[in-house]
Design a protein around this motif. Structure first.
Motif, mmCIF file in Angstrom:
data_model
loop_
_atom_site.group_PDB
_atom_site.id
_atom_site.type_symbol
_atom_site.label_atom_id
_atom_site.label_comp_id
_atom_site.label_asym_id
_atom_site.label_seq_id
_atom_site.Cartn_x
_atom_site.Cartn_y
_atom_site.Cartn_z
ATOM 1 N N LEU A 95 0.825 -1.208 0.000
ATOM 2 C CA LEU A 95 0.000 0.000 0.000
ATOM 3 C C LEU A 95 0.861 1.260 0.000
ATOM 4 C CD1 LEU A 95 -2.783 -0.989 2.573
ATOM 5 C CD2 LEU A 95 -3.066 -0.722 0.099
ATOM 6 N N ASN A 96 1.923 1.249 0.797
ATOM 7 C CA ASN A 96 2.829 2.403 0.829
ATOM 8 C C ASN A 96 3.463 2.638 -0.539
ATOM 9 O OD1 ASN A 96 2.336 2.867 3.549
ATOM 10 N ND2 ASN A 96 4.085 1.641 4.235
ATOM 11 N N GLN A 97 3.814 1.551 -1.214
ATOM 12 C CA GLN A 97 4.392 1.646 -2.551
ATOM 13 C C GLN A 97 3.431 2.331 -3.519
ATOM 14 O OE1 GLN A 97 5.468 -2.213 -4.110
ATOM 15 N NE2 GLN A 97 5.870 -1.456 -6.167
ATOM 16 N N LEU A 98 2.140 2.071 -3.339
ATOM 17 C CA LEU A 98 1.111 2.675 -4.191
ATOM 18 C C LEU A 98 0.697 4.067 -3.708
ATOM 19 C CD1 LEU A 98 -1.211 -0.458 -4.593
ATOM 20 C CD2 LEU A 98 0.352 0.466 -6.317
ATOM 21 N N GLU A 99 1.270 4.492 -2.583
ATOM 22 C CA GLU A 99 0.908 5.760 -1.935
ATOM 23 C C GLU A 99 -0.563 5.751 -1.549
ATOM 24 O OE1 GLU A 99 2.168 8.987 -4.452
ATOM 25 O OE2 GLU A 99 4.302 8.606 -4.069
ATOM 26 N N LEU A 100 -0.979 4.595 -1.017
ATOM 27 C CA LEU A 100 -2.344 4.417 -0.541
ATOM 28 C C LEU A 100 -2.307 3.995 0.918
ATOM 29 C CD1 LEU A 100 -3.801 2.472 -3.611
ATOM 30 C CD2 LEU A 100 -4.143 4.894 -3.074
ATOM 31 N N THR A 101 -3.491 3.911 1.543
ATOM 32 C CA THR A 101 -3.580 3.519 2.942
ATOM 33 C C THR A 101 -4.573 2.369 3.097
ATOM 34 O OG1 THR A 101 -5.430 4.971 3.558
ATOM 35 C CG2 THR A 101 -3.209 5.938 3.569
ATOM 36 N N ASP A 102 -4.680 1.878 4.320
ATOM 37 C CA ASP A 102 -5.621 0.808 4.626
ATOM 38 C C ASP A 102 -7.050 1.189 4.239
ATOM 39 O OD1 ASP A 102 -5.638 -1.887 6.276
ATOM 40 O OD2 ASP A 102 -7.377 -0.747 6.976
ATOM 41 N N ASP A 103 -7.369 2.477 4.317
ATOM 42 C CA ASP A 103 -8.719 2.937 3.997
ATOM 43 C C ASP A 103 -9.065 2.774 2.522
ATOM 44 O OD1 ASP A 103 -9.208 3.672 6.610
ATOM 45 O OD2 ASP A 103 -8.618 5.760 6.318
ATOM 46 N N ASP A 104 -8.055 2.611 1.666
ATOM 47 C CA ASP A 104 -8.317 2.437 0.239
ATOM 48 C C ASP A 104 -8.719 1.007 -0.110
ATOM 49 O OD1 ASP A 104 -7.657 5.100 -0.986
ATOM 50 O OD2 ASP A 104 -5.772 4.719 0.067
ATOM 51 N N LEU A 105 -8.472 0.078 0.804
ATOM 52 C CA LEU A 105 -8.890 -1.304 0.594
ATOM 53 C C LEU A 105 -10.406 -1.402 0.709
ATOM 54 C CD1 LEU A 105 -6.162 -3.132 2.719
ATOM 55 C CD2 LEU A 105 -6.359 -3.203 0.224
ATOM 56 N N ARG A 106 -10.980 -2.418 0.057
ATOM 57 C CA ARG A 106 -12.424 -2.632 0.095
ATOM 58 C C ARG A 106 -12.767 -4.045 0.574
ATOM 59 N NH1 ARG A 106 -12.261 2.129 -0.377
ATOM 60 N NH2 ARG A 106 -13.282 3.464 -1.931
ATOM 61 N N CYS A 107 -11.812 -4.690 1.263
ATOM 62 C CA CYS A 107 -12.037 -6.087 1.660
ATOM 63 C C CYS A 107 -12.687 -6.221 3.033
ATOM 64 C CB CYS A 107 -10.726 -6.878 1.623
ATOM 65 S SG CYS A 107 -9.339 -6.114 2.490
ATOM 66 N N GLY A 108 -12.651 -5.179 3.849
ATOM 67 C CA GLY A 108 -13.288 -5.225 5.156
ATOM 68 C C GLY A 108 -12.359 -5.691 6.268
ATOM 69 N N LEU A 109 -12.782 -5.425 7.508
ATOM 70 C CA LEU A 109 -11.996 -5.799 8.686
ATOM 71 C C LEU A 109 -12.181 -7.277 9.000
ATOM 72 C CD1 LEU A 109 -12.959 -2.776 10.991
ATOM 73 C CD2 LEU A 109 -10.986 -2.958 9.463
ATOM 74 N N GLN A 110 -11.112 -7.925 9.404
ATOM 75 C CA GLN A 110 -11.180 -9.344 9.770
ATOM 76 C C GLN A 110 -10.111 -9.632 10.827
ATOM 77 O OE1 GLN A 110 -10.280 -12.127 6.634
ATOM 78 N NE2 GLN A 110 -11.169 -13.860 7.730
ATOM 79 N N MET A 111 -10.523 -10.293 11.896
ATOM 80 C CA MET A 111 -9.552 -10.718 12.905
ATOM 81 C C MET A 111 -8.623 -11.762 12.307
ATOM 82 S SD MET A 111 -9.090 -9.701 16.010
ATOM 83 C CE MET A 111 -8.231 -10.097 17.531
#
Length: 335
Positions: A95-111
């Motif tokens: 994500l850092n390489q893409l200059e994006l953050t966790d918020d840009d993902l669309r997969c959802g939170l999972q333990m």
């Protein structure tokens, strides 16, 4: 689901206690069925067993080379990982390489299912992030393709160019028009196909060679990445990782939810697809291991083969109480 066949048995003492029925197909490089159990025309969702298909546009588009993706990243794009540090550290770096953050993902939170990672979050009174989701690597691949396409942020939507590229690749390698899709646990579309179609796709991966068509070269690179990094495709204690290690990097395997399991066998140019009708992963693990033993690429005496094909069932005091075993016919030598 039409005509499922017994694939795995659970014995307790002298009594056959449970049976997992389903379908299994072995295909060759021509897309022909070499052997089948159950119904090759049964329509299923491949679930996460199709992640290497969903990763094909990442390579064929030129996005992977544009962003300089490594084999580790390609393996992670095909992964259903445990959320261990070796997975989440790499997802975050991607994500850092893409200059994006966790918020840009669309997969959802999972333990995370990794015990250490889960314990660390609990002890820190912290919540999981989307990078802990077992599909975060696949979604990092989606984001990379999306950045290359310069498309909108909702890359998980069916009408988005990313998912349309995945559908085109899926229909090409299965050689079938998909009858529809369902929403996977990670919120992305999961396209349906027949058992024959899924096995045919895996045979395409198995027979693909670098230097062939753009699609074949992409398939070869993804297969090689999976076989080189089994710990990234799943994680410690998982069937995918254990079985790939047991076969010394010569076969790629991938589990999907609801009892789906595939195998890519390059040295035999064969593809395998398994679906357990009741969705039990233990039945799928038993069946895929038995088929691989029958193909001569997995040693039945290897600890990993025994762990997943013929596990001993024990009481909470450790007393042997029963065992799982493949149904009659699965261990018959194929080829």
């Amino acid at each position: 689901m039409n005509r499922p066949e017994p694939l795995a048995e659970i014995w307790r003492g002298p009594l056959l206690e449970s049976v997992h029925a389903g379908h299994a197909v072995i295909c060759d490089a021509k897309g022909e069925v070499v052997r089948a159990w159950g119904d090759p025309q049964a329509v299923i969702y491949p679930r996460s067993s199709a992640k290497m298909i969903q990763a094909l546009p990442l390579l064929t588009s030129g996005a992977a080379d544009k962003f300089g993706l490594t084999d580790e990243q390609l393996a992670l794009a095909c992964a259903s990982h445990t959320g261990a540090a070796i997975h989440t550290d790499r997802a975050l770096a991607w994500l850092n390489q893409l200059e994006l953050t966790d918020d840009d993902l669309r997969c959802g939170l999972q333990m995370p299912s990794d015990k250490t990672a889960s314990r660390d979050l609990i002890c820190a009174d912290s919540s999981p992030c989307q990078i802990h989701n077992n599909c975060s690597g696949k979604h990092c691949g989606f984001l990379t393709l999306n950045a290359h396409m310069q498309a909108g942020p909702d890359y998980e939507k069916i009408d988005h160019p990313v998912q349309q590229a995945c559908l085109a690749a899926f229909e090409e390698v299965t050689d079938q028009t998909s009858p529809g899709y369902g929403i996977d646990g990670c919120s992305a579309p999961n396209f349906a196909t027949t058992m024959h179609g899924l096995a045919r796709a895996m045979a395409f991966f198995a027979s693909a060679r670098d230097g062939g068509s753009r699609m074949a070269t992409a398939a070869q690179r993804l297969t090689a990445a999976m076989m080189a990094h089994p710990e990234l495709v799943a994680g410690e204690g998982r069937a995918c990782t254990g079985l790939m290690r047991a076969m010394d990097g010569k076969v790629a395997v991938k589990m999907g939810a609801e009892g789906v399991f595939i195998a890519i066998v390059p040295e035999l140019q064969l593809g395998v697809a398994v679906k357990i009708a009741d969705g039990a992963n233990r039945g799928a693990e038993c069946a895929i291991a038995a088929i691989l033993v029958g193909l001569g690429v997995l040693d039945a005496s290897h600890p990993a083969a025994q762990e997943f094909m013929t596990p001993v069932l024990r009481s909470w005091r450790g007393i042997e109480a029963g065992a799982m075993r493949p149904a009659s016919g699965l261990l018959t030598r194929t080829g």
